[in-house]
Design a protein around this motif. Sequence first.
Motif, PDB file in Angstrom:
ATOM      1  N   GLY A   1       8.767 -91.931 -42.446  1.00  0.00           N
ATOM      2  CA  GLY A   1       9.748 -92.672 -43.250  1.00  0.00           C
ATOM      3  C   GLY A   1      10.218 -93.921 -42.536  1.00  0.00           C
ATOM      4  N   ARG A   2      11.364 -94.428 -42.975  1.00  0.00           N
ATOM      5  CA  ARG A   2      11.844 -95.737 -42.523  1.00  0.00           C
ATOM      6  C   ARG A   2      12.196 -95.822 -41.052  1.00  0.00           C
ATOM      7  NH1 ARG A   2      15.861 -96.063 -47.681  1.00  0.00           N
ATOM      8  NH2 ARG A   2      14.199 -96.286 -49.225  1.00  0.00           N
TER       9      ARG A   2
ATOM     10  N   ARG B   1      -8.468 -95.513 -40.837  1.00  0.00           N
ATOM     11  CA  ARG B   1      -8.821 -96.840 -41.345  1.00  0.00           C
ATOM     12  C   ARG B   1      -9.171 -96.780 -42.829  1.00  0.00           C
ATOM     13  NH1 ARG B   1     -13.438-100.155 -38.306  1.00  0.00           N
ATOM     14  NH2 ARG B   1     -12.797-102.213 -39.075  1.00  0.00           N
ATOM     15  N   GLU B   2      -9.907 -95.750 -43.205  1.00  0.00           N
ATOM     16  CA  GLU B   2     -10.268 -95.587 -44.618  1.00  0.00           C
ATOM     17  C   GLU B   2      -9.038 -95.283 -45.466  1.00  0.00           C
ATOM     18  OE1 GLU B   2     -13.360 -92.600 -44.452  1.00  0.00           O
ATOM     19  OE2 GLU B   2     -14.563 -93.923 -43.186  1.00  0.00           O
ATOM     20  N   LEU B   3      -8.160 -94.446 -44.908  1.00  0.00           N
ATOM     21  CA  LEU B   3      -6.925 -94.064 -45.596  1.00  0.00           C
ATOM     22  C   LEU B   3      -6.051 -95.286 -45.883  1.00  0.00           C
ATOM     23  CD1 LEU B   3      -6.133 -91.077 -46.094  1.00  0.00           C
ATOM     24  CD2 LEU B   3      -4.661 -91.227 -44.102  1.00  0.00           C
ATOM     25  N   LEU B   4      -6.011 -96.208 -44.920  1.00  0.00           N
ATOM     26  CA  LEU B   4      -5.100 -97.353 -45.010  1.00  0.00           C
ATOM     27  C   LEU B   4      -5.793 -98.608 -45.534  1.00  0.00           C
ATOM     28  CD1 LEU B   4      -3.307 -96.814 -41.565  1.00  0.00           C
ATOM     29  CD2 LEU B   4      -2.479 -96.133 -43.822  1.00  0.00           C
ATOM     30  N   ASP B   5      -6.984 -98.451 -46.058  1.00  0.00           N
ATOM     31  CA  ASP B   5      -7.774 -99.597 -46.507  1.00  0.00           C
ATOM     32  C   ASP B   5      -7.253-100.146 -47.835  1.00  0.00           C
ATOM     33  OD1 ASP B   5      -9.667-101.510 -46.861  1.00  0.00           O
ATOM     34  OD2 ASP B   5     -11.280-100.113 -47.406  1.00  0.00           O
TER      35      ASP B   5
ATOM     36  N   ASP C   1       4.234 -94.513 -47.396  1.00  0.00           N
ATOM     37  CA  ASP C   1       3.832 -94.044 -48.726  1.00  0.00           C
ATOM     38  C   ASP C   1       3.333 -92.602 -48.613  1.00  0.00           C
ATOM     39  OD1 ASP C   1       2.605 -93.473 -51.131  1.00  0.00           O
ATOM     40  OD2 ASP C   1       1.788 -95.492 -51.370  1.00  0.00           O
ATOM     41  N   GLN C   2       4.119 -91.668 -49.143  1.00  0.00           N
ATOM     42  CA  GLN C   2       3.807 -90.242 -48.974  1.00  0.00           C
ATOM     43  C   GLN C   2       2.496 -89.843 -49.660  1.00  0.00           C
ATOM     44  OE1 GLN C   2       5.908 -88.454 -46.774  1.00  0.00           O
ATOM     45  NE2 GLN C   2       6.494 -90.605 -46.570  1.00  0.00           N
ATOM     46  N   HIS C   3       2.041 -90.655 -50.616  1.00  0.00           N
ATOM     47  CA  HIS C   3       0.771 -90.347 -51.279  1.00  0.00           C
ATOM     48  C   HIS C   3      -0.414 -90.760 -50.400  1.00  0.00           C
ATOM     49  CE1 HIS C   3       3.312 -89.589 -54.617  1.00  0.00           C
ATOM     50  NE2 HIS C   3       3.645 -90.853 -54.772  1.00  0.00           N
ATOM     51  N   VAL C   4      -0.163 -91.648 -49.434  1.00  0.00           N
ATOM     52  CA  VAL C   4      -1.213 -92.097 -48.514  1.00  0.00           C
ATOM     53  C   VAL C   4      -1.263 -91.184 -47.290  1.00  0.00           C
ATOM     54  CG1 VAL C   4      -1.987 -93.997 -47.036  1.00  0.00           C
ATOM     55  CG2 VAL C   4      -1.035 -94.484 -49.305  1.00  0.00           C
ATOM     56  N   ILE C   5      -0.119 -91.035 -46.636  1.00  0.00           N
ATOM     57  CA  ILE C   5      -0.013 -90.189 -45.443  1.00  0.00           C
ATOM     58  C   ILE C   5       1.398 -89.586 -45.464  1.00  0.00           C
ATOM     59  CG2 ILE C   5       0.590 -92.167 -43.958  1.00  0.00           C
ATOM     60  CD1 ILE C   5      -0.998 -90.715 -41.699  1.00  0.00           C
TER      61      ILE C   5
END
Length: 284
Positions: A173-174, A150-154, A165-169
């Motif tokens: 991919g698509r 949740r914090e990661l995707l906030d 987004d590879q910088h987030v997680i």
Amino acid sequence: MPELPEVEITARLLDRALDGARIEYARAPGINALKTFEPPLASLEGEPVAAVARRGKHLIVRAGAELALLIHLMSAGRLQLYDKPAGPRDRSSRLLLGLDDGRELRLREFGSKQAAWVKLLRAHALAEDHALASLGAEAWPDPGSAQQLRELLDAPRPLHSLLRDQHVIAGIGRSWVDEILWRARLSPYKRGADLEAGEAERLREAIVHTLGGAVEHYRRTVALPIPDKLPMPLLVHRHQDEPCPRCGATLQAVHFEDYVIAYCPACQTEGRVLKDRRLSRLLR
Ligand SMILES: [Zn+2]
């Protein structure tokens, strides 16, 4: 489109098959693929392959104690091990590693674009290379707790874009993002910042089991060399207009220039059919 499960099975199978094999020659016939000059490619010659591993959607081939190849397959690359060297007609190879037992490891790429890339790095510089240093947490096997997710995707961005987004997680991919959001019964357009605790728990479960299930599927069905066309066990992505495997409603799609979002309106968007951008462009 190699994503985490496809890269993971490639790394696992090659790690086992290449263990200790000595590199006799290294060539980069795809002149655009090799992104580094120093150390020179020839410094691989004589070195044993120490390990093949995955980080995000990247492959890492360690040679001896000092060297590492960092490889990104992009959308159409494969890292394939053959019993014999490629012939002179071979046009798809971007990197060739000949082994002392006559086998050849090839980075091959299909289609017209040359996008797959390779860097030869000193082992100590690997972790600091921007491609790896900028990656977010690994999506699998453990994306963290629901609260960490949740914090990661906030962020005020749609889940579909955040999860890719590879910088987030790192690793999704698509293709697999559609499967994950469908399994979690979440709208691709729900904003990360609006994710509630129970939804984050479902999303976590969906990431772990969707990616883990795909890795397990490949473990049972794939052998070396990794086939040129690797059928992906997808239930939703590329299945628009077919019945949802869970509820039977017709799966819908939103078309973008270079990708398609597929989803089930009944399971994911409270029955709403999202605007199809391709259709709205045609009607304009
Ligand atoms: Zn459904």
